[in-house]
Design a protein around this motif. Structure first.
Motif, PDB file in Angstrom:
ATOM      1  N   LEU A  49       0.807  -1.221   0.000  1.00  9.68           N
ATOM      2  CA  LEU A  49       0.000   0.000   0.000  1.00  9.68           C
ATOM      3  C   LEU A  49       0.845   1.279   0.000  1.00  9.68           C
ATOM      4  CD1 LEU A  49      -2.765   1.338   0.076  1.00  9.68           C
ATOM      5  CD2 LEU A  49      -2.774   1.042   2.575  1.00  9.68           C
ATOM      6  N   PRO A  50       1.863   1.409   0.863  1.00  5.44           N
ATOM      7  CA  PRO A  50       2.655   2.651   0.863  1.00  5.44           C
ATOM      8  C   PRO A  50       3.298   2.953  -0.489  1.00  5.44           C
ATOM      9  CG  PRO A  50       3.095   1.386   2.849  1.00  5.44           C
ATOM     10  CD  PRO A  50       2.307   0.497   1.941  1.00  5.44           C
ATOM     11  N   GLY A  51       3.785   1.929  -1.176  1.00  2.00           N
ATOM     12  CA  GLY A  51       4.410   2.136  -2.474  1.00  2.00           C
ATOM     13  C   GLY A  51       3.427   2.679  -3.493  1.00  2.00           C
ATOM     14  N   TYR A  52       2.215   2.152  -3.479  1.00  2.00           N
ATOM     15  CA  TYR A  52       1.219   2.603  -4.445  1.00  2.00           C
ATOM     16  C   TYR A  52       0.613   3.949  -4.062  1.00  2.00           C
ATOM     17  CZ  TYR A  52       1.943  -1.540  -7.098  1.00  2.00           C
ATOM     18  OH  TYR A  52       2.544  -2.495  -7.888  1.00  2.00           O
ATOM     19  N   GLN A  53       0.616   4.258  -2.781  1.00  2.00           N
ATOM     20  CA  GLN A  53       0.201   5.599  -2.378  1.00  2.00           C
ATOM     21  C   GLN A  53       1.192   6.635  -2.906  1.00  2.00           C
ATOM     22  OE1 GLN A  53      -0.058   4.844   1.870  1.00  2.00           O
ATOM     23  NE2 GLN A  53      -2.308   4.827   1.799  1.00  2.00           N
ATOM     24  N   GLU A  54       2.480   6.282  -2.882  1.00  2.00           N
ATOM     25  CA  GLU A  54       3.482   7.179  -3.435  1.00  2.00           C
ATOM     26  C   GLU A  54       3.336   7.281  -4.954  1.00  2.00           C
ATOM     27  OE1 GLU A  54       8.340   7.853  -3.522  1.00  2.00           O
ATOM     28  OE2 GLU A  54       7.450   6.562  -1.975  1.00  2.00           O
ATOM     29  N   CYS A  55       3.011   6.164  -5.602  1.00  2.09           N
ATOM     30  CA  CYS A  55       2.756   6.200  -7.045  1.00  2.09           C
ATOM     31  C   CYS A  55       1.584   7.123  -7.362  1.00  2.09           C
ATOM     32  CB  CYS A  55       2.454   4.796  -7.572  1.00  2.09           C
ATOM     33  SG  CYS A  55       3.902   3.759  -7.846  1.00  2.09           S
ATOM     34  N   ALA A  56       0.552   7.057  -6.525  1.00  5.03           N
ATOM     35  CA  ALA A  56      -0.622   7.913  -6.738  1.00  5.03           C
ATOM     36  C   ALA A  56      -0.237   9.387  -6.684  1.00  5.03           C
ATOM     37  CB  ALA A  56      -1.701   7.598  -5.708  1.00  5.03           C
ATOM     38  N   GLN A  57       0.642   9.726  -5.761  1.00  5.39           N
ATOM     39  CA  GLN A  57       1.101  11.116  -5.657  1.00  5.39           C
ATOM     40  C   GLN A  57       1.836  11.539  -6.922  1.00  5.39           C
ATOM     41  OE1 GLN A  57       3.436  11.238  -2.060  1.00  5.39           O
ATOM     42  NE2 GLN A  57       1.680  10.825  -0.740  1.00  5.39           N
ATOM     43  N   GLY A  58       2.677  10.636  -7.435  1.00  9.70           N
ATOM     44  CA  GLY A  58       3.396  10.933  -8.667  1.00  9.70           C
ATOM     45  C   GLY A  58       2.455  11.097  -9.842  1.00  9.70           C
ATOM     46  N   PHE A  59       1.426  10.247  -9.899  1.00  6.91           N
ATOM     47  CA  PHE A  59       0.439  10.322 -10.971  1.00  6.91           C
ATOM     48  C   PHE A  59      -0.327  11.634 -10.922  1.00  6.91           C
ATOM     49  CE2 PHE A  59      -4.037   9.595 -12.210  1.00  6.91           C
ATOM     50  CZ  PHE A  59      -3.872   9.225 -13.542  1.00  6.91           C
ATOM     51  N   GLU A  60      -0.719  12.035  -9.724  1.00  9.22           N
ATOM     52  CA  GLU A  60      -1.499  13.265  -9.563  1.00  9.22           C
ATOM     53  C   GLU A  60      -0.698  14.502  -9.950  1.00  9.22           C
ATOM     54  OE1 GLU A  60      -4.221  11.351  -5.949  1.00  9.22           O
ATOM     55  OE2 GLU A  60      -2.683  12.852  -5.498  1.00  9.22           O
ATOM     56  N   LYS A  61       0.597  14.474  -9.681  1.00 13.07           N
ATOM     57  CA  LYS A  61       1.448  15.603 -10.077  1.00 13.07           C
ATOM     58  C   LYS A  61       1.532  15.711 -11.594  1.00 13.07           C
ATOM     59  CE  LYS A  61       4.406  15.716  -5.958  1.00 13.07           C
ATOM     60  NZ  LYS A  61       5.792  15.488  -5.438  1.00 13.07           N
ATOM     61  N   ARG A  62       1.558  14.548 -12.255  1.00 10.75           N
ATOM     62  CA  ARG A  62       1.655  14.542 -13.716  1.00 10.75           C
ATOM     63  C   ARG A  62       0.309  14.792 -14.397  1.00 10.75           C
ATOM     64  NH1 ARG A  62       5.574  11.541 -11.685  1.00 10.75           N
ATOM     65  NH2 ARG A  62       7.543  11.172 -12.822  1.00 10.75           N
ATOM     66  N   ASN A  63      -0.771  14.652 -13.627  1.00 11.19           N
ATOM     67  CA  ASN A  63      -2.110  14.810 -14.189  1.00 11.19           C
ATOM     68  C   ASN A  63      -2.944  15.722 -13.283  1.00 11.19           C
ATOM     69  OD1 ASN A  63      -2.305  12.560 -16.493  1.00 11.19           O
ATOM     70  ND2 ASN A  63      -1.204  11.675 -14.755  1.00 11.19           N
ATOM     71  N   PRO A  64      -2.662  17.010 -13.326  1.00  8.18           N
ATOM     72  CA  PRO A  64      -3.391  17.960 -12.469  1.00  8.18           C
ATOM     73  C   PRO A  64      -4.899  17.834 -12.647  1.00  8.18           C
ATOM     74  CG  PRO A  64      -1.549  19.039 -13.537  1.00  8.18           C
ATOM     75  CD  PRO A  64      -1.666  17.688 -14.181  1.00  8.18           C
ATOM     76  N   GLY A  65      -5.596  17.805 -11.525  1.00  8.32           N
ATOM     77  CA  GLY A  65      -7.048  17.679 -11.556  1.00  8.32           C
ATOM     78  C   GLY A  65      -7.545  16.267 -11.345  1.00  8.32           C
ATOM     79  N   LEU A  66      -6.653  15.270 -11.497  1.00  3.74           N
ATOM     80  CA  LEU A  66      -7.034  13.875 -11.272  1.00  3.74           C
ATOM     81  C   LEU A  66      -6.545  13.403  -9.905  1.00  3.74           C
ATOM     82  CD1 LEU A  66      -6.307  12.169 -14.730  1.00  3.74           C
ATOM     83  CD2 LEU A  66      -8.477  13.080 -13.866  1.00  3.74           C
ATOM     84  N   LYS A  67      -7.315  12.555  -9.277  1.00  3.62           N
ATOM     85  CA  LYS A  67      -6.977  11.991  -7.980  1.00  3.62           C
ATOM     86  C   LYS A  67      -7.123  10.470  -8.028  1.00  3.62           C
ATOM     87  CE  LYS A  67      -6.414  15.971  -5.861  1.00  3.62           C
ATOM     88  NZ  LYS A  67      -5.090  16.397  -5.343  1.00  3.62           N
ATOM     89  N   VAL A  68      -6.377   9.788  -7.185  1.00  2.00           N
ATOM     90  CA  VAL A  68      -6.482   8.333  -7.074  1.00  2.00           C
ATOM     91  C   VAL A  68      -6.901   7.980  -5.658  1.00  2.00           C
ATOM     92  CG1 VAL A  68      -5.292   6.118  -7.247  1.00  2.00           C
ATOM     93  CG2 VAL A  68      -4.696   7.968  -8.816  1.00  2.00           C
ATOM     94  N   ASP A  69      -7.988   7.233  -5.531  1.00  6.11           N
ATOM     95  CA  ASP A  69      -8.493   6.781  -4.239  1.00  6.11           C
ATOM     96  C   ASP A  69      -8.203   5.287  -4.121  1.00  6.11           C
ATOM     97  OD1 ASP A  69      -9.828   6.427  -1.859  1.00  6.11           O
ATOM     98  OD2 ASP A  69     -11.829   6.439  -2.754  1.00  6.11           O
ATOM     99  N   ILE A  70      -7.276   4.911  -3.231  1.00  7.48           N
ATOM    100  CA  ILE A  70      -6.853   3.518  -3.090  1.00  7.48           C
ATOM    101  C   ILE A  70      -7.540   2.855  -1.908  1.00  7.48           C
ATOM    102  CG2 ILE A  70      -4.894   1.964  -2.747  1.00  7.48           C
ATOM    103  CD1 ILE A  70      -3.082   4.070  -3.962  1.00  7.48           C
ATOM    104  N   SER A  71      -8.095   1.669  -2.153  1.00  5.52           N
ATOM    105  CA  SER A  71      -8.690   0.866  -1.082  1.00  5.52           C
ATOM    106  C   SER A  71      -7.905  -0.429  -0.949  1.00  5.52           C
ATOM    107  CB  SER A  71     -10.156   0.535  -1.399  1.00  5.52           C
ATOM    108  OG  SER A  71     -10.946   1.707  -1.436  1.00  5.52           O
ATOM    109  N   GLN A  72      -7.464  -0.733   0.254  1.00  6.67           N
ATOM    110  CA  GLN A  72      -6.763  -1.988   0.522  1.00  6.67           C
ATOM    111  C   GLN A  72      -7.704  -2.908   1.290  1.00  6.67           C
ATOM    112  OE1 GLN A  72      -5.226  -3.036   3.914  1.00  6.67           O
ATOM    113  NE2 GLN A  72      -5.064  -5.003   2.847  1.00  6.67           N
ATOM    114  N   ILE A  73      -7.977  -4.073   0.709  1.00  9.10           N
ATOM    115  CA  ILE A  73      -8.887  -5.052   1.309  1.00  9.10           C
ATOM    116  C   ILE A  73      -8.143  -6.371   1.426  1.00  9.10           C
ATOM    117  CG2 ILE A  73     -11.096  -6.257   1.038  1.00  9.10           C
ATOM    118  CD1 ILE A  73     -11.922  -3.906  -0.828  1.00  9.10           C
TER     119      ILE A  73
END
Length: 454
Positions: A49-73
């Motif tokens: 989870l921590p690794g993909y949360q960091e990936c989400a941050q990188g993605f959001e920086k490259r795509n302003p206006g988009l967000k990633v909501d991660i659920s770990q089950i």
């Protein structure tokens, strides 16, 4: 990668429920998250989870206006909840997929073909470790998964116990086995086995009914694939699960090579060298058995490296799987992938997220956490460096990939049905001593089910 203690197939009940999708289900309604340009993403491994949360941050920086909501089950609930969400029309845009599941999802038309989408059509097999990307091509020729990570199987061992037994690391890396007398592998685990009076398994008077330390830990009976149990042995004997590398039309559990190997493997428990079937439970996996001194050696996956090397008071080592009658070693190479749901609320954004997950940028990020081997070669290199920094030698897991001694997880239709039939059949052989010949009947039942798709 069950990664992730062994990631087994979903319950048949879930498969039946999911089949409702084939006859029509709810139309997916946009949620507030979707209207705000949020991509929803599900995964099951908390360690990742921590690794993909960091990936989400990188993605959001490259795509302003988009967000990633991660659920770990957690694994035990993941597939049930995913199934329920697909029926209700509330499924995530993107989710971590397993090779035993995607055939069913393809058949029910709930996955989007990645090769037809602008952001993901450029995914190439050569971008990743050999065999990973090709495994996610359906029978229709379309790609339904973007490679995420990979894993192999090796032998973990308690160094104090091996040293006390006079067994060197080099010896453990040069073992061989055969179904007749077990070879040096069986002789080694016999010597590592100690009864309650201190007698080793290869010494006179050894009491197999009262064992203090088993040479080899148990990890259940292995169901249909035996990933962390017997697969390294059956494959190194020259056996294949099905008649084809992928999308086989019949299984080979009736093959004498398979049955003689399984008979030998579970026969180790009869001799007292392998922990008995009842020793395994979710709270007493092979890592716990090794850490408590109840077992000296355990076959397990690379995804468990940090767990084994982090056992308190234990110095852990890892070694290659033994050479088999074929003259070669063998270890299962399995890989997860990210799949895009056909009814994703914001498909343009979701496909960008899938493409970013497959990119070197995200794969390198995940690699820095040293939890799994990312699918890309660049990500794998970063992960190896992270493991080394943590004092973990992963050579036993990476060398088979370089040597080409890996084999793939079986890919067929009706994977849940195959598992449902093989699980009790294999447990009967292990726990109750039922003749391995009984697997021939089970194999016939499985092949009858597969023939329904012809």
């Amino acid at each position: 990668m069950l990664r992730r203690s062994s990631r087994g197939p979903a319950a048949l009940a879930a498969a039946v429920a999911l089949s409702l999708l084939a006859v029509g289900c709810a139309t997916r309604s946009p949620t507030s998250a979707e209207s705000s340009h949020t991509v929803t993403y599900w995964l099951w491994d908390a360690n990742q989870l921590p690794g993909y949360q960091e990936c989400a941050q990188g993605f959001e920086k490259r795509n302003p206006g988009l967000k990633v909501d991660i659920s770990q089950i957690g694994w035990d609930d993941y597939w049930t909840k995913l199934t329920a969400s697909m029926i209700a029309g509330t499924e995530p845009d993107v989710f971590t997929d397993h090779i035993t599941k995607f055939a069913q999802f393809i058949d029910l038309d709930v996955l989007a073909p990645l090769d037809e989408l602008p952001a993901t059509r450029g995914i190439e097999d050569t971008d990743y470790q050999p065999g990973l990307a090709a495994a996610w091509i359906g029978q229709d020729g379309h790609r339904y998964g973007s490679p995420k990570d990979w894993d192999t199987i090796a032998m973990y061992y308690n160094k104090k116990l091996t040293e006390d037994a006079g067994i060197s690391d080099d010896t453990l890396n040069s073992l061989a086995w055969n179904p007749t007398d077990g070879g040096t592998f069986e002789r080694t685990i016999a010597h590592l086995t100690v009864d309650t009076k201190g007698r080793r398994g290869d010494e006179p008077g050894f009491d197999r009914h009262n064992v203090k330390t088993y040479g080899l830990a148990t990890n259940d009976a292995g169901e249909a694939n035996g990933q962390t149990q017997w697969s390294a042995f059956t494959a190194s004997a020259g056996w294949n699960y099905t008649d084809k590398k992928a999308w086989g039309t019949h299984y080979n559990y009736d093959d004498p090579v398979f049955q003689s190997t399984v008979e030998w493997y579970f026969g180790l428990a009869e001799k007292g060298y392998l922990a008995p079937f009842e020793a395994f439970s979710k709270s007493n996996g092979p890592d716990v058995q090794l850490g408590s001194g109840r077992a000296a050696l355990a076959l397990h996956g690379s995804w468990m490296a940090k767990t084994y090397y982090g056992l308190k008071g234990i110095e852990t080592g890892s070694a290659l799987t033994p050479v088999g009658p074929s003259g070669k070693r063998a270890t299962m190479l399995n890989g997860l992938a990210d799949s895009l749901t056909r009814r994703a609320g914001n498909k343009p954004a979701a496909q960008k997220w899938v493409a970013y997950l497959a990119s070197d940028a995200c794969q390198r990020t995940v690699g820095t956490y040293g939890v799994v081997f990312p699918a890309s070669k660049a990500g794998t290199e970063v992960a190896i460096a992270a493991y080394e920094k943590a004092g973990i030698d992963v050579t036993a897991f990476t060398r088979p990939v370089a040597d080409g001694t890996t084999f793939s997880y079986p890919i067929t239709d009706y994977a849940a049905d195959v598992a449902a039939l093989m699980k009790p059949a294999m447990q009967d052989v292990y726990a109750n001593g039922k003749p391995v010949g009984s697997l021939t009947k089970t194999n016939s039942q499985i092949n009858l089910i597969l023939s329904q798709g012809d």
